[in-house]
Scaffold this motif. Structure first.
Motif, short mmCIF file in Angstrom:
data_model
loop_
_atom_site.label_atom_id
_atom_site.label_comp_id
_atom_site.label_asym_id
_atom_site.label_seq_id
_atom_site.Cartn_x
_atom_site.Cartn_y
_atom_site.Cartn_z
N ASP A 119 104.99 46.35 65.95
CA ASP A 119 105.45 47.70 65.59
C ASP A 119 104.28 48.56 65.13
O ASP A 119 104.17 49.73 65.52
CB ASP A 119 106.51 47.64 64.49
N LEU A 120 103.41 47.98 64.31
CA LEU A 120 102.23 48.72 63.85
C LEU A 120 101.32 49.09 65.02
O LEU A 120 100.81 50.21 65.08
CB LEU A 120 101.44 47.89 62.84
N GLN A 121 101.15 48.17 65.94
CA GLN A 121 100.31 48.44 67.10
C GLN A 121 100.93 49.54 67.96
O GLN A 121 100.23 50.44 68.44
CB GLN A 121 100.12 47.17 67.92
N LYS A 122 102.24 49.50 68.12
CA LYS A 122 102.94 50.52 68.91
C LYS A 122 102.80 51.89 68.24
O LYS A 122 102.50 52.89 68.90
CB LYS A 122 104.41 50.14 69.05
N ARG A 123 102.98 51.93 66.93
CA ARG A 123 102.83 53.20 66.20
C ARG A 123 101.39 53.70 66.29
O ARG A 123 101.16 54.90 66.42
CB ARG A 123 103.22 53.03 64.74
N HIS A 124 100.45 52.78 66.23
CA HIS A 124 99.04 53.16 66.35
C HIS A 124 98.77 53.78 67.71
O HIS A 124 98.09 54.82 67.80
CB HIS A 124 98.15 51.93 66.13
#
Length: 168
Positions: A119-124
């Motif tokens: 999720d963090l990677q996607k948001r990034h």
């Protein structure tokens, strides 16, 4: 390759370790032992779990490896044993207590799960796309503003040469 006696190695170990904490350069100059040899000995001592700080800095400036080694070595000590250990190495029991607490707190924060990381990677990635879009829009607006400024300047120059008041 020159061989050194165990007595010389013990002397070097004593000089490198607390409380003396002599620098490798100083030991090399005083004993005539090549720097590479001393660095190799220091690395071997660290791998054996001994406290061998990298410099003469005070214990608060030691690296995490040396601090953690002290914490592990003193884990089962009572107050008397800890005091003796600290005296030998030029430490304070309070320092060891702080280092122990820091080691315990190091894993206190929960680790991210794989889905959280995704999720963090996607948001990034979304943030990066938004930043790129905004940068493109900013460049487009800067070009338009520069063009408008050039047109305004040209209009002012034209008015300076041909006034509109109709005096012809």
């Amino acid at each position: 390759m020159r061989r050194y006696s165990e007595a010389v190695k013990a002397d070097v170990r004593r000089r490198m370790g607390p409380p003396q904490r002599q620098s490798v350069a100083r030991i090399s100059k005083e004993l005539g032992i090549h720097l590479a040899t001393l660095y190799r000995w220091r690395r071997a001592l660290r791998l054996q779990g001994q406290v061998v700080p990298a410099s003469q800095k005070d214990p608060e400036s030691w690296g995490s490896t040396d601090k953690f080694t002290v914490v592990v070595e003193t884990a089962g000590f009572n107050a008397t044993e800890l005091s003796g250990y600290c005296r030998e190495r030029g430490l304070y029991p309070e320092q060891v207590g702080i280092w122990r607490q820091a080691a315990q707190d190091a894993n206190a924060q929960p680790l991210l799960t794989m889905s959280d990381q995704k999720d963090l990677q996607k948001r990034h990635q979304e943030d990066q796309r938004e930043i790129k879009r905004l940068q493109q829009e900013l460049r487009r607006k800067e070009k338009a503003l520069a063009e408008a400024a050039a047109l305004l300047l040209a209009a002012k120059k034209i008015q300076a040469f041909w006034p509109e008041d109709g005096d012809d």
